[in-house]
Each structure stands twice: as C-alpha cells, then as structure tokens.
Design a protein around this motif. Structure first.
Motif, PDB file in Angstrom:
ATOM      1  N   SER A 330       0.893  -1.206  -0.002  1.00 49.57           N
ATOM      2  CA  SER A 330      -0.031  -0.075  -0.009  1.00 49.57           C
ATOM      3  C   SER A 330       0.870   1.254  -0.115  1.00 49.57           C
ATOM      4  O   SER A 330       0.393   2.236  -0.545  1.00 49.57           O
ATOM      5  CB  SER A 330      -0.966   0.007   1.170  1.00 49.57           C
ATOM      6  N   ARG A 331       1.910   1.189   0.626  1.00 49.35           N
ATOM      7  CA  ARG A 331       2.976   2.420   0.463  1.00 49.35           C
ATOM      8  C   ARG A 331       3.671   2.456  -0.659  1.00 49.35           C
ATOM      9  O   ARG A 331       4.777   3.462  -0.869  1.00 49.35           O
ATOM     10  CB  ARG A 331       4.047   2.304   1.806  1.00 49.35           C
ATOM     11  N   GLY A 332       3.553   1.529  -1.514  1.00 51.69           N
ATOM     12  CA  GLY A 332       4.404   1.509  -2.887  1.00 51.69           C
ATOM     13  C   GLY A 332       5.996   1.153  -2.566  1.00 51.69           C
ATOM     14  O   GLY A 332       6.600   1.681  -3.594  1.00 51.69           O
ATOM     15  N   MET A 333       6.020   0.296  -1.735  1.00 50.84           N
ATOM     16  CA  MET A 333       7.184  -0.076  -1.723  1.00 50.84           C
ATOM     17  C   MET A 333       7.763  -1.309  -2.638  1.00 50.84           C
ATOM     18  O   MET A 333       6.688  -2.244  -2.803  1.00 50.84           O
ATOM     19  CB  MET A 333       7.717  -0.650  -0.151  1.00 50.84           C
ATOM     20  N   ASN A 334       8.850  -1.220  -3.033  1.00 53.79           N
ATOM     21  CA  ASN A 334       9.346  -2.605  -3.927  1.00 53.79           C
ATOM     22  C   ASN A 334       9.939  -3.535  -2.991  1.00 53.79           C
ATOM     23  O   ASN A 334      11.069  -3.519  -2.159  1.00 53.79           O
ATOM     24  CB  ASN A 334      10.500  -2.097  -5.031  1.00 53.79           C
ATOM     25  N   ILE A 335       9.242  -4.669  -3.120  1.00 46.31           N
ATOM     26  CA  ILE A 335       9.882  -5.742  -2.299  1.00 46.31           C
ATOM     27  C   ILE A 335      11.276  -6.112  -2.795  1.00 46.31           C
ATOM     28  O   ILE A 335      11.461  -6.305  -4.009  1.00 46.31           O
ATOM     29  CB  ILE A 335       9.036  -7.143  -2.119  1.00 46.31           C
ATOM     30  N   ASP A 336      12.072  -6.846  -1.976  1.00 43.77           N
ATOM     31  CA  ASP A 336      13.188  -7.472  -2.194  1.00 43.77           C
ATOM     32  C   ASP A 336      13.159  -9.247  -2.388  1.00 43.77           C
ATOM     33  O   ASP A 336      12.354  -9.537  -1.984  1.00 43.77           O
ATOM     34  CB  ASP A 336      14.501  -6.772  -1.708  1.00 43.77           C
ATOM     35  N   ALA A 337      14.582  -9.736  -2.726  1.00 46.82           N
ATOM     36  CA  ALA A 337      14.536 -11.053  -2.844  1.00 46.82           C
ATOM     37  C   ALA A 337      14.534 -11.560  -1.510  1.00 46.82           C
ATOM     38  O   ALA A 337      14.313 -12.873  -1.186  1.00 46.82           O
ATOM     39  CB  ALA A 337      16.079 -11.272  -3.372  1.00 46.82           C
ATOM     40  N   PHE A 338      14.580 -10.861  -0.501  1.00 44.88           N
ATOM     41  CA  PHE A 338      14.465 -11.517   0.851  1.00 44.88           C
ATOM     42  C   PHE A 338      13.040 -11.340   1.528  1.00 44.88           C
ATOM     43  O   PHE A 338      12.704 -12.046   2.534  1.00 44.88           O
ATOM     44  CB  PHE A 338      15.442 -10.947   2.056  1.00 44.88           C
ATOM     45  N   THR A 339      12.185 -10.591   1.059  1.00 39.95           N
ATOM     46  CA  THR A 339      10.962 -10.454   1.481  1.00 39.95           C
ATOM     47  C   THR A 339      10.010 -11.742   1.271  1.00 39.95           C
ATOM     48  O   THR A 339       9.320 -12.041   2.171  1.00 39.95           O
ATOM     49  CB  THR A 339       9.948  -9.232   0.892  1.00 39.95           C
ATOM     50  N   LEU A 340      10.042 -12.065   0.117  1.00 40.02           N
ATOM     51  CA  LEU A 340       9.322 -13.479  -0.348  1.00 40.02           C
ATOM     52  C   LEU A 340       9.616 -14.422   0.404  1.00 40.02           C
ATOM     53  O   LEU A 340       8.668 -15.301   0.974  1.00 40.02           O
ATOM     54  CB  LEU A 340       9.415 -13.522  -1.775  1.00 40.02           C
ATOM     55  N   PRO A 341      10.979 -14.915   0.582  1.00 42.33           N
ATOM     56  CA  PRO A 341      11.119 -15.984   1.447  1.00 42.33           C
ATOM     57  C   PRO A 341      10.454 -15.898   2.763  1.00 42.33           C
ATOM     58  O   PRO A 341      10.018 -16.876   3.547  1.00 42.33           O
ATOM     59  CB  PRO A 341      12.674 -16.244   1.545  1.00 42.33           C
ATOM     60  N   ILE A 342      10.669 -14.729   3.533  1.00 35.47           N
ATOM     61  CA  ILE A 342      10.027 -14.655   4.801  1.00 35.47           C
ATOM     62  C   ILE A 342       8.538 -14.977   4.748  1.00 35.47           C
ATOM     63  O   ILE A 342       8.007 -15.471   5.690  1.00 35.47           O
ATOM     64  CB  ILE A 342      10.348 -13.067   5.263  1.00 35.47           C
TER      65      ILE A 342
END
Length: 829
Positions: A330-342
């Motif tokens: 919602s804040r428009g932040m770009n997730i990185d390669a570590f967000t998804l595994p978490i």
C-alpha cells in the motif's frame, strides 16, 4: 691593535634585497617552464577519476612532457576500470616505476577480485627490487578477506611480520578483518591483542565486528565496553555490530542500553542503525518496540520492514506478518529477494494452496523466482503444504542446486512421511557430490529414525563425524532420537553423556528414549536430573514420563506427573496425555477412574484416546467399554480395520462368537480390508520378505525345517501355543498349525539359519501385533540371545517379563493394528 668596525646596515639590507630578488626571479622562470605540465596532470587526473579514459589517453599522448605522476595516473585509471591489458602495456612502457606505480596496478586487480593476479604482481614487485608498502599489503588483504584466499592471506601475514609491517595500523586492521571473515576468530584476537601501537576506532570496530559475525556475542559486548573505556567513539558500523551481537545472545537489556547510548551520540535517526535496532528488538521478541521504531522511520526501508515481518513470523503472529506485508504494498514499496522467503515461511505451515500459488506468481512477476534462495523457499512452501509434485518440479528446474535446495526437498519428503523417498534422494545428492550440512544431517537422521533403519542412520552418523559436525547440538539431539527409536538406548546414552551442551530437546529425547525402551525408572531418573539442572519440562517431556509410567504400571507416579502438569507448570494436558493416563489406569484395572477421566477430561476424546482404551480393554477382556471405544472409532476412523479386528478378538476371547462374527461381517460389508502382515530382514543389501505360511523364498525348505526345530526346542522348554484368538470353528491342531508358520517365525528361522553367531539382525514388521508367546520361551534357550524392539507410529513399547538374565524383551500388545511405519526387532544370535 686591530680595531673592529660594525657592518653598515644599509649595505646589509641591500645584499638581502638582491638575494631575494634573485630567488624570485628563479622561481618565476621555473614556473613559466612547468606550469603547462602541472595543469595537464591536473586535467589528466580529473578525466581519469571521472571514467573518461579515452579522453585521458588522448591528453596523455599529447603531453609534451610526462613525469611519474602522469604515468601513475593513467595506469591507475585503466586498472580501476578493469582495462588491465592497457594498464599492463602502459605499466611496461613507463620509465618511472616506483612502489606507487606497482600499488596503482595491484589495487586495480584487488578492486575487481583478481586475487591470483594481484598476489603474483606482489611477488614480481619484490623481484623487481621494489619494497611493498603498508598500502600494498592492506589492499591485497582486503581482497583476500572477501575470497577463498586464506592460505595466501597467512603467507602475506608472515611477510608483514618479517618486514615489520605488522606494527602498521592499516595492515593489522586488514588482518583482523580477514581472519574474522574466515571464522578464524582466535587468530584475529591474537593480532588485535598483540598490536603494540595505539588502536584507533577502525581497528576496534574490526575486532568488534569479527566477534559479532562469528557468534561471540559476550566477547563482542566486552570489546564494545573496552573500546569506550579507551575513549574511542562508536560510529554507525560499531553500533550495528554490537546490536547484532545482542541479537545473537538475546541480550535485550544490554541492547536497550546501546539504544540509549546511540541516541546520545546523535545516531538515533541513522537509517542503518535504526534497521539494526528494529532487527534486534524483533528477534528478541519485543515486537511493540520494533513496531514503534518502524513507525518512526522517516524513510521507508525495505530491510527494516523485512525484519518486522520476520519477527512476526518467528513469534507466530501470522496475521500481523501478512498485515505488514500488505502495508508494504500500500505504501508503494518495492519488495526485495528477501521479503518473499520470509512471507513464504509464514504460510508454509498453512494448508492454503491458493495463497501458495499467489506468492509463487508474485515471485515470477517480480523476477525473483530465478533467485536460488527464493526457489528454495518455494520448494519448502509447497513441501510443507503437502504438494510434493510442485516442490519436486521447482527443484528439478533449478539450474544450480545448492545444499539448501536439497535440504528443502528432502525435508519436505520427510515432513510428509515419505521417509524412504527422502533417504533415496539423500543418496542421489551424495552421488552428485554435494557436501552435507548440519540441517540436512538432522533431517535425514529423523527419516532414518522413523523407519528404524539403524544401519543407514549409523552411516549418516559416520559421515558427519568425518565432516567435523560432532559438537553440534542439533545433530546430537537427532542422534538421541535415532538410537532411542531403534532400541539402542545404550548408544543414545553415550551420545547424551558426551554432549557438552544440552537443551530441553536433549533431555526430552533421552527421557522418551528410555521410556520407549521399557526402562521407566531410568526415564524418571533423568527427569529428576533435568529438573536439577534448571531445565523446565514441556508437554513432550511429560508425555514421555506418562508413557513410561503407563507401560511400567506405575499408577501413583503417573497420577502425580499428570496432576503436576497443570498445578506446578501450567501445562494443559492434551489428548496424548489423556491417552497415556487411560492406558495406565485401564491396564492396571482402575476402570472406575477411567470412566471418571473420560467424563471429566478438558479436551474432546480423539482417536488416540479411544485406541488406548480399546487396547486396555483387550488386556482385561472388558467387552462393555471395548464396545464404547470401538463405536467411537467407527465414527472417527470409518475405514480403519483396527477397531473391528480388536473388538472381534475381545468377543472371541470372551467366547462371544456370534458378536465376533457380526463385527467381521460388518467389516466385510464396508469393504474394509486388513493389511496383510509381513516380516522382512535386510541382509547384505538384499531384503528377504516373509508372510504367514510363505513358500516363495528360495530356501523355504531349510527355513521350515528350522522352524520345526525351534518349535521342538521351545515346547520342551514349556511353550504352549496361545490359540485364544484363532477361529473358533477350527480344531486345536489346526489352530496350532496356523501359528507355526507366522511370518515373524519364518524371519527368525531364516536369521538363525544363515547368520554366523554374534552378528546382529533386525527384523521389521509392517503391522503391530500381540507379541507371540514363544518369545518368552525362546529367550530361555542358552544358544540364543535376543533383544527385541517393536515400534509403532506412536512409539509405544511395553516390558515383557522374562526369566532370562541374558535378554531384554520389548513389545507392543495387539492394539492398534496396521501402520505405514516400520517396526523393528533387533536379534543377536
């Protein structure tokens, strides 16, 4: 007499004036010659540093006069841009070579990770008669700390000692950093402590970071305190390292002191430090404080948000983790390669196929699905949700399968009960040349324990001893479970006794191990030792204790431990605890207490409780309660043949043949089939399987002859066949013949037939069954020593009282029927 006259002041002034004018004239004349060269060098330096090397080269070639500075600038520019062929060509043409020139070329190789080339130039520099400076050594050491050059780094350390460069602050700082990054913390510590000069804040920070990165949290805190006692100020890197150290040892209180300290130092708003602070609070379980820091961030930082989500996942707050993940979007932040595994870990334990696929789609859309650690997390996600096909597909599509990839898939198979497939995959991995790690060894040991394949488990044990994992707490706990479940309790005790560090899992494993192997008093003894060591038991520890009391008939102790769970430790009993108490009271004949407990238990009775009651009814032929237990099992597990068979057997034992026949007809009408029992033995890599009255084995004639020989021996010793559970319309001779060629007897006969004395054999069974009475008599024969361990999926064992002092017999009553787990009997001939 000579008279002295004073010098004329006017003449002195005029002389000084003319000398000054002459000097100014010379300087002016000189500046008119060299001004163009200085300006050219300045322009050359600017072009080179800005990356405009082609323009710099044109200027260099057009310069009418070049000095050492000119040559060094262009060499450094090409080396920094990784244009080494041109840098080497100009280096070879340069008429001015000095240590600075060599450093310019070596630094370029170091900057781009060419360690071998940099090291070769280092030695060529000395062969050319140039002495490396402290900057040369520090530059190469900086490269060696990032790559696999520990041996070369030690050689460079030796050179620094010989040339007395080990007293230079730049060199020793690089040495500490290098050794710390190679986990050689003792060597780093030695360099730090033996440095004779004044330590600056960079040197202190290098040692502090080394302690922190290598898990020496207490030493890091001590180093941080000493650093400030020496008057050194901490920067953002030092504060980040000490916060990481606090995280590793859960030193929340000291971490809060560091928080106050960095605010006083004016670093409270530093985004780097704030991220470390948030991570420390989240990993120490203080999510409120972590959330406060997250909200106070002036700029959204994906690292901080990842730490917050990971903290929620770690503490079991799945919904909160998902909420923070949605807020990131919602804040428009770009997730990185570590967000998804978490976030995948958050949903790994949930059986939501749609969510798993949505996360997978997001990984593909963002392009992170091709990252190895993201794919590994996907394998784990699908595997934990039971979708082994998807997990295998993702694994097979990986171009670079690392140890984490293999561990994720093998653990997924083991998690879903596919232990044989897990072991096969482990063998494939070993053939592929992949090195083991502790997590994988622990997972595969768990699979071996579930299958009671002791030989395979021992091979894994030997493998990780060679790999140097012997001191691992995780592996030792897995070994305790393996040896305990396989009936090797003495080996389990040896592992336990050799452990330098024990946690609750270690104590629970040895307590449960003794309980499984029929040594209830030892289980209780270790429970008391655990309490004496300050470890507080959990629900699993109490389950092992109640299990031990149940199968040793220790009613009073069982009641005491059961009541102490809630009264002393605040642990609410679960279905398995009630099942143990039902089993204990029922087998001991305390039927009134059994009925009270069934009516007053705080959890609804599940299948395990009714199975325990049915097994106890089988011991005492209590048909009334058996009917109640069986009817509930018919509803809870309608396709399970166990309650039908047990109820029919209880009716048969009571002589109620009509009721027994009705139960069997009911079972046939529902098309419920009992799994056919078989026994097998592994010998020299070949599995020999037997079923009742089997005649398919190539040595069946010799096996039957050996069976008859054993029957004659045990009948002389007093063996009387138990025919209570045979069909009532068969004569006694027919009933006895039905027991003679039992699959278990055939496997034992085969073992006695082909094995030389002294070799261990393990017989496996696919079903749980009442221990045949001939075992008690067979143990009395002086030529045979048997150690029998029969295990089911609940790991229930019971002692068999035998008169022989040379053997110990463990068995499980015929109670719960078939299971996919193997059941092992260890026999020593």
């Amino acid at each position: 007499m000579l008279c002295s006259t004073k010098p004329n002041p006017l003449k002195v002034f005029r002389a000084k004036y003319w000398r000054l004018l002459h000097s100014v004239h010379n300087i002016a004349a000189s500046s008119r010659v060299t001004r163009s060269k200085i300006e050219n060098n300045q322009c050359l330096s600017k072009l080179s540093k800005s990356g405009e090397l082609d323009e710099a080269r044109q200027l260099f070639d057009a310069m009418p006069e070049r000095d050492e500075f000119s040559w060094n600038i262009i060499i450094s520019g090409y080396a920094s841009a990784s244009r080494f062929s041109e840098a080497r060509k100009i280096f070879n043409e340069s008429p001015y070579k000095s240590s600075i020139t060599w450093n310019a070329l070596i630094s370029g190789y170091c900057r781009h990770g060419y360690g071998n080339d940099a090291f070769e130039l280092f030695w060529q520099m000395q062969y050319g008669g140039f002495k490396p400076t402290e900057f040369t050594v520090a530059s190469i050491l900086g490269l060696f700390s990032k790559s696999g050059y520990l041996l070369q780094g030690k050689q460079l350390h030796s050179y620094a000692v010989k040339t007395q460069l080990d007293v230079n602050i730049f060199v020793v700082t690089s040495l500490v950093d290098m050794y710390a990054k190679y986990c050689c913390i003792l060597e780093a510590e030695c360099v730090f402590q033996t440095f004779p000069g004044m330590k600056n804040h960079v040197f202190w920070t290098a040692m502090l970071t080394g302690y922190s990165q290598n898990g020496h949290g207490h030493k890091a805190i001590e180093c941080f305190r000493d650093m400030h006692l020496e008057g050194m100020k901490s920067n953002q890197f030092a504060f980040s390292s000490i916060l990481t150290a606090c995280t590793s040892i859960q030193a929340l209180e000291f971490g809060q002191q560091v928080h106050c300290w960095l605010i006083k130092c004016g670093l409270g708003d530093n985004i780097y430090v704030q991220s470390s602070l948030l991570d420390m609070y989240a990993k120490c379980g203080n999510l409120d404080k972590a959330s406060y820091i997250l909200e106070s961030l002036e700029v959204d930082n994906v690292i901080a948000w990842n730490s917050m989500i990971a903290g929620c996942v770690r503490e079991g707050f799945a919904e909160e983790a998902l909420s923070y993940f949605k807020m990131m979007h919602s804040r428009g932040m770009n997730i990185d390669a570590f967000t998804l595994p978490i976030i995948m870990k958050n949903f790994a334990s949930k059986s939501s196929v749609q969510v798993a696929r949505s996360i997978h789609c997001l990984a593909v859309k963002t392009g992170y699905a091709c990252y190895n650690h993201v794919s590994n997390a996907l394998v784990d996600l699908y595997g934990k949700q039971g979708n082994l096909d998807c997990a295998s597909k993702i694994f097979n599509e990986l171009s670079d399968k690392d140890i984490v990839s293999w561990t994720s898939l093998i653990s997924s198979y083991s998690y879903n009960g596919c232990n044989e497939e897990a072991i096969k995959l482990f063998c494939v991995m070993r053939l592929a040349g992949v090195y083991l790690d502790e997590v994988l060894c622990s997972s595969i040991l768990g699979a071996c324990a579930e299958l009671t394949v002791l030989d395979s488990g021992q091979q894994v044990h030997a493998t990780f001893i060679k790999a140097g994992f012997m001191s691992s707490l995780l592996l030792n706990n897995s070994l305790l479970a393996l040896y305990g479940k396989c009936g090797c309790i003495e080996e389990a005790f040896c592992v336990f006794d050799s452990m330098q560090m024990r946690d609750l899992i270690s104590w629970t494993a040895i307590i449960v191990g003794y309980a499984q192997n029929g040594r209830a008093m030892d289980s209780i003894k270790f429970h008391e030792k655990m309490l004496g060591s300050g470890i507080i038991p959990d629900s699993v520890s109490f389950l092992g204790l109640l299990f031990a009391c149940s199968h040793a008939g220790l009613v009073d102790k069982g009641k005491y431990y059961f009541e102490s769970m809630d009264k002393i430790y605040g642990i609410k009993p679960g279905p398995q605890h009630y099942g143990c108490m039902i089993d204990l009271l029922g087998r001991s004949g305390h039927w009134a207490e059994v009925k009270i407990m069934l009516n007053q238990m705080e959890v609804p009775p599940d299948a395990s409780i009714w199975k325990a009651l049915l097994a106890a009814c089988r011991v005492h032929s209590n048909a009334d309660l058996a009917e109640r237990a069986a009817k509930n099992l018919f509803k809870l597990e309608p396709q399970n043949a166990v309650p039908y068979i047990l109820l029919a057997n209880i009716y048969s034992a009571a002589g109620r043949w009509i009721e027994a026949a009705k139960v069997r007809r009911l079972m046939r009408s529902k098309a419920i089939n009992k799994e056919r029992g078989c026994s097998w033995i592994e010998m020299e890599g070949k599995v020999h399987t037997f079923v009742s009255a089997d005649r398919s084995h190539p040595q069946i004639v010799e096996i039957y002859s050996k069976v008859h020989e054993i029957i004659k021996l045990i009948k002389k010793a007093g063996y009387v066949p138990d025919t209570n559970f045979s069909l009532h319309d068969t004569d006694e001779k027919g009933k006895e013949l039905g027991l003679v060629y039992h699959s278990e007897k055939l496997a034992v006969a085969f073992a006695l037939l082909v094995l030389p004395p002294g070799l261990p054999v393990r017989i496996f069974k696919n079903i749980r069954g009442r221990l045949l009475p001939y075992w008690n008599v067979l143990l009395e024969l002086p030529a045979i020593i048997l150690v029998v361990g029969v295990r089911d999926f609940q790991n229930f064992f019971a002692d068999a009282k035998c008169r022989s002092n040379n053997a110990r017999l463990l068995y499980m009553d015929e109670s719960l029927g078939t299971t996919k787990s193997t059941i092992g009997c260890a026999i020593f001939i």
